[in-house]
Design a protein around this motif. Sequence first.
Motif, PDB file in Angstrom:
ATOM      1  N   ILE A   4       0.837  -1.203   0.000  1.00 60.91           N
ATOM      2  CA  ILE A   4       0.000   0.000   0.000  1.00 60.91           C
ATOM      3  C   ILE A   4       0.868   1.247   0.000  1.00 60.91           C
ATOM      4  O   ILE A   4       0.573   2.210  -0.719  1.00 60.91           O
ATOM      5  CB  ILE A   4      -0.990  -0.024   1.182  1.00 60.91           C
ATOM      6  N   THR A   5       1.953   1.232   0.751  1.00 64.79           N
ATOM      7  CA  THR A   5       2.882   2.371   0.752  1.00 64.79           C
ATOM      8  C   THR A   5       3.439   2.608  -0.650  1.00 64.79           C
ATOM      9  O   THR A   5       3.494   3.754  -1.129  1.00 64.79           O
ATOM     10  CB  THR A   5       4.034   2.118   1.750  1.00 64.79           C
ATOM     11  N   LEU A   6       3.811   1.535  -1.325  1.00 69.56           N
ATOM     12  CA  LEU A   6       4.341   1.660  -2.690  1.00 69.56           C
ATOM     13  C   LEU A   6       3.264   2.118  -3.670  1.00 69.56           C
ATOM     14  O   LEU A   6       3.524   2.933  -4.563  1.00 69.56           O
ATOM     15  CB  LEU A   6       4.946   0.333  -3.137  1.00 69.56           C
ATOM     16  N   ARG A   7       2.037   1.603  -3.508  1.00 70.40           N
ATOM     17  CA  ARG A   7       0.927   2.031  -4.378  1.00 70.40           C
ATOM     18  C   ARG A   7       0.615   3.510  -4.165  1.00 70.40           C
ATOM     19  O   ARG A   7       0.305   4.223  -5.122  1.00 70.40           O
ATOM     20  CB  ARG A   7      -0.314   1.183  -4.136  1.00 70.40           C
ATOM     21  N   ARG A   8       0.672   3.966  -2.918  1.00 62.62           N
ATOM     22  CA  ARG A   8       0.457   5.396  -2.643  1.00 62.62           C
ATOM     23  C   ARG A   8       1.542   6.230  -3.320  1.00 62.62           C
ATOM     24  O   ARG A   8       1.260   7.278  -3.901  1.00 62.62           O
ATOM     25  CB  ARG A   8       0.465   5.666  -1.140  1.00 62.62           C
ATOM     26  N   ALA A   9       2.781   5.779  -3.223  1.00 66.82           N
ATOM     27  CA  ALA A   9       3.897   6.500  -3.844  1.00 66.82           C
ATOM     28  C   ALA A   9       3.718   6.554  -5.358  1.00 66.82           C
ATOM     29  O   ALA A   9       3.945   7.602  -5.980  1.00 66.82           O
ATOM     30  CB  ALA A   9       5.223   5.835  -3.483  1.00 66.82           C
ATOM     31  N   ALA A  10       3.297   5.452  -5.950  1.00 66.96           N
ATOM     32  CA  ALA A  10       3.059   5.426  -7.400  1.00 66.96           C
ATOM     33  C   ALA A  10       1.939   6.392  -7.778  1.00 66.96           C
ATOM     34  O   ALA A  10       2.038   7.125  -8.764  1.00 66.96           O
ATOM     35  CB  ALA A  10       2.719   4.012  -7.856  1.00 66.96           C
ATOM     36  N   PHE A  11       0.873   6.400  -6.979  1.00 64.25           N
ATOM     37  CA  PHE A  11      -0.238   7.317  -7.237  1.00 64.25           C
ATOM     38  C   PHE A  11       0.226   8.769  -7.161  1.00 64.25           C
ATOM     39  O   PHE A  11      -0.138   9.594  -7.992  1.00 64.25           O
ATOM     40  CB  PHE A  11      -1.380   7.072  -6.247  1.00 64.25           C
ATOM     41  N   GLU A  12       1.033   9.093  -6.163  1.00 69.69           N
ATOM     42  CA  GLU A  12       1.505  10.462  -5.988  1.00 69.69           C
ATOM     43  C   GLU A  12       2.369  10.934  -7.150  1.00 69.69           C
ATOM     44  O   GLU A  12       2.513  12.135  -7.367  1.00 69.69           O
ATOM     45  CB  GLU A  12       2.241  10.589  -4.655  1.00 69.69           C
ATOM     46  N   LEU A  13       2.919  10.012  -7.909  1.00 71.04           N
ATOM     47  CA  LEU A  13       3.726  10.371  -9.077  1.00 71.04           C
ATOM     48  C   LEU A  13       2.870  10.700 -10.299  1.00 71.04           C
ATOM     49  O   LEU A  13       3.392  11.178 -11.304  1.00 71.04           O
ATOM     50  CB  LEU A  13       4.690   9.232  -9.423  1.00 71.04           C
ATOM     51  N   THR A  14       1.569  10.427 -10.217  1.00 67.85           N
ATOM     52  CA  THR A  14       0.692  10.678 -11.359  1.00 67.85           C
ATOM     53  C   THR A  14      -0.108  11.953 -11.125  1.00 67.85           C
ATOM     54  O   THR A  14      -0.925  12.020 -10.221  1.00 67.85           O
ATOM     55  CB  THR A  14      -0.271   9.499 -11.604  1.00 67.85           C
ATOM     56  N   SER A  15       0.136  12.951 -11.939  1.00 68.08           N
ATOM     57  CA  SER A  15      -0.626  14.202 -11.841  1.00 68.08           C
ATOM     58  C   SER A  15      -2.010  13.978 -12.443  1.00 68.08           C
ATOM     59  O   SER A  15      -2.297  12.942 -13.037  1.00 68.08           O
ATOM     60  CB  SER A  15       0.107  15.319 -12.578  1.00 68.08           C
ATOM     61  N   SER A  16      -2.876  14.973 -12.330  1.00 70.00           N
ATOM     62  CA  SER A  16      -4.270  14.787 -12.752  1.00 70.00           C
ATOM     63  C   SER A  16      -4.420  14.433 -14.229  1.00 70.00           C
ATOM     64  O   SER A  16      -5.372  13.773 -14.597  1.00 70.00           O
ATOM     65  CB  SER A  16      -5.104  16.020 -12.407  1.00 70.00           C
ATOM     66  N   GLY A  17      -3.512  14.825 -15.079  1.00 70.55           N
ATOM     67  CA  GLY A  17      -3.633  14.496 -16.497  1.00 70.55           C
ATOM     68  C   GLY A  17      -2.800  13.302 -16.933  1.00 70.55           C
ATOM     69  O   GLY A  17      -2.788  12.940 -18.108  1.00 70.55           O
ATOM     70  N   HIS A  18      -2.121  12.682 -16.009  1.00 69.38           N
ATOM     71  CA  HIS A  18      -1.208  11.582 -16.324  1.00 69.38           C
ATOM     72  C   HIS A  18      -1.974  10.371 -16.855  1.00 69.38           C
ATOM     73  O   HIS A  18      -3.018   9.996 -16.329  1.00 69.38           O
ATOM     74  CB  HIS A  18      -0.430  11.197 -15.060  1.00 69.38           C
ATOM     75  N   GLN A  19      -1.442   9.753 -17.898  1.00 69.58           N
ATOM     76  CA  GLN A  19      -2.134   8.630 -18.544  1.00 69.58           C
ATOM     77  C   GLN A  19      -2.227   7.396 -17.654  1.00 69.58           C
ATOM     78  O   GLN A  19      -3.082   6.535 -17.861  1.00 69.58           O
ATOM     79  CB  GLN A  19      -1.465   8.274 -19.868  1.00 69.58           C
TER      80      GLN A  19
END
Length: 130
Positions: A4-19
């Motif tokens: 979950i920590t890694l998934r949160r980190a991955a999510f935080e790397l995606t801005s609102s327009g990120h594919q």
Amino acid sequence: DEIITLRRAAFELTSSGHQERLEALTNLADCLDRRFWHESAAEDLVEAIPIRRAALELTPPGHQEHRTSLVRLATCLEQRFSIEGALEDLTEAITLRRAALKLTPTEHEDYFVSLARLADCLGLQYFKSG
């Protein structure tokens, strides 16, 4: 927990327009859902619901994942209803289940399940509201 920590980190790397934002949202919510089911940690469910809402916003009608997003959010709301008993969660889950059912062809393998889950929700609503 590390997943979950890694998934949160991955999510935080995606801005609102990120594919990859939809995938990051879905993966994080899926992990939270799994932990909720295994550990009955209500805080995971509480965190997953706004993430599921955000995923639904990224899958408007016509998007190939729209139906799946409707179902996943409905399931989370049903679970929260079963814990907290808030009728608004059940009412929203019914709305989402109806929308998902409309998108499911009668010959689709998920049609029966969609129909049954909607019926379950309507039965709960009936018994809860009298």
